[in-house]
Design a protein around this motif. Structure first.
Motif, PDB file in Angstrom:
ATOM      1  N   TRP A  11       0.832  -1.207   0.000  1.00  0.00           N
ATOM      2  CA  TRP A  11       0.000   0.000   0.000  1.00  0.00           C
ATOM      3  C   TRP A  11       0.869   1.261   0.000  1.00  0.00           C
ATOM      4  O   TRP A  11       0.550   2.232  -0.682  1.00  0.00           O
ATOM      5  CB  TRP A  11      -0.950   0.001   1.182  1.00  0.00           C
ATOM      6  CG  TRP A  11      -1.788   1.232   1.207  1.00  0.00           C
ATOM      7  CD1 TRP A  11      -1.707   2.267   2.078  1.00  0.00           C
ATOM      8  CD2 TRP A  11      -2.816   1.582   0.273  1.00  0.00           C
ATOM      9  NE1 TRP A  11      -2.625   3.228   1.769  1.00  0.00           N
ATOM     10  CE2 TRP A  11      -3.323   2.842   0.651  1.00  0.00           C
ATOM     11  CE3 TRP A  11      -3.348   0.959  -0.840  1.00  0.00           C
ATOM     12  CZ2 TRP A  11      -4.337   3.479  -0.043  1.00  0.00           C
ATOM     13  CZ3 TRP A  11      -4.365   1.605  -1.534  1.00  0.00           C
ATOM     14  CH2 TRP A  11      -4.847   2.849  -1.139  1.00  0.00           C
ATOM     15  N   ARG A  33      -8.239   2.121   0.156  1.00  0.00           N
ATOM     16  CA  ARG A  33      -7.580   0.832   0.341  1.00  0.00           C
ATOM     17  C   ARG A  33      -8.605  -0.295   0.384  1.00  0.00           C
ATOM     18  O   ARG A  33      -8.408  -1.340  -0.225  1.00  0.00           O
ATOM     19  CB  ARG A  33      -6.748   0.847   1.618  1.00  0.00           C
ATOM     20  CG  ARG A  33      -5.953  -0.413   1.826  1.00  0.00           C
ATOM     21  CD  ARG A  33      -5.008  -0.254   2.989  1.00  0.00           C
ATOM     22  NE  ARG A  33      -4.216  -1.452   3.176  1.00  0.00           N
ATOM     23  CZ  ARG A  33      -3.155  -1.529   3.943  1.00  0.00           C
ATOM     24  NH1 ARG A  33      -2.750  -0.470   4.600  1.00  0.00           N
ATOM     25  NH2 ARG A  33      -2.494  -2.647   4.072  1.00  0.00           N
ATOM     26  N   ASP A  37      -8.866  -3.140  -2.458  1.00  0.00           N
ATOM     27  CA  ASP A  37      -8.837  -4.547  -2.062  1.00  0.00           C
ATOM     28  C   ASP A  37     -10.068  -5.286  -2.581  1.00  0.00           C
ATOM     29  O   ASP A  37      -9.988  -6.454  -2.973  1.00  0.00           O
ATOM     30  CB  ASP A  37      -8.744  -4.680  -0.540  1.00  0.00           C
ATOM     31  CG  ASP A  37      -7.343  -4.426  -0.008  1.00  0.00           C
ATOM     32  OD1 ASP A  37      -6.379  -4.572  -0.793  1.00  0.00           O
ATOM     33  OD2 ASP A  37      -7.218  -4.084   1.181  1.00  0.00           O
TER      34      ASP A  37
END
Length: 159
Positions: A11, A33, A37
């Protein structure tokens, strides 16, 4: 964090490549994030968008981010930048290896590859002379350019 989710190191490498927000205002409910994902989960498993787990955010929001970035070329620019980073990292590692090593490889000095002490017996078919010079198919190089099974089949049907 689920098994296939981005690690903190991944990340940290990806976050600077993402486009910034365009409007100030209310903070997002779902972090990028989580949404990324979710996109990665969907592409990795191949499930329908509606079956993306809720921990990644609503499936519509995950799909919306994926589709917007696909249309405006964000995914292509991220991929290109990651490839450049990987290439430069590999070039740096290779240059470091080449400056510390005086040999050309892990082989003994004077050789460029592992050479076998025993030579293989050469068959008459594989040692035909002039095969590398032929551009078109000729009987002299039939082993290199044509499968023996097809050669037999063709020779039986011809004569």
């Amino acid at each position: 964090m689920a098994r296939g989710d981005l690690t903190d190191t991944q990340w940290d490498r990806l976050a600077p490549l993402l486009p910034g927000g365009k409007k100030p205002g209310r903070p997002p409910i779902w972090t990028r994030r989580q949404l990324i994902d979710g996109i990665r989960f969907r592409t990795r498993t191949g499930v329908p968008w509606r079956d993306v787990p809720e921990r990644y955010g609503p499936w519509g929001r995950v799909y919306d981010l994926f589709r917007r970035w696909q249309r405006d070329g964000t995914w292509q620019s991220i991929l290109a930048e990651l490839q450049v980073q990987a290439t430069t990292a590999n070039a740096t590692r290779l240059s470091a290896l080449s400056t510390t090593s005086s040999d050309t490889g892990p082989w003994p000095r004077g050789t460029t590859s592992l050479q076998s002490d025993t030579k293989r017996p050469s068959s008459s078919k594989s040692s035909m002379s002039g095969c590398d010079q032929h551009i078109r198919y000729t009987p002299q190089c039939r082993v290199r350019h044509r499968s023996p099974r097809l050669w037999r089949r063709r020779s039986k049907s011809v004569g």
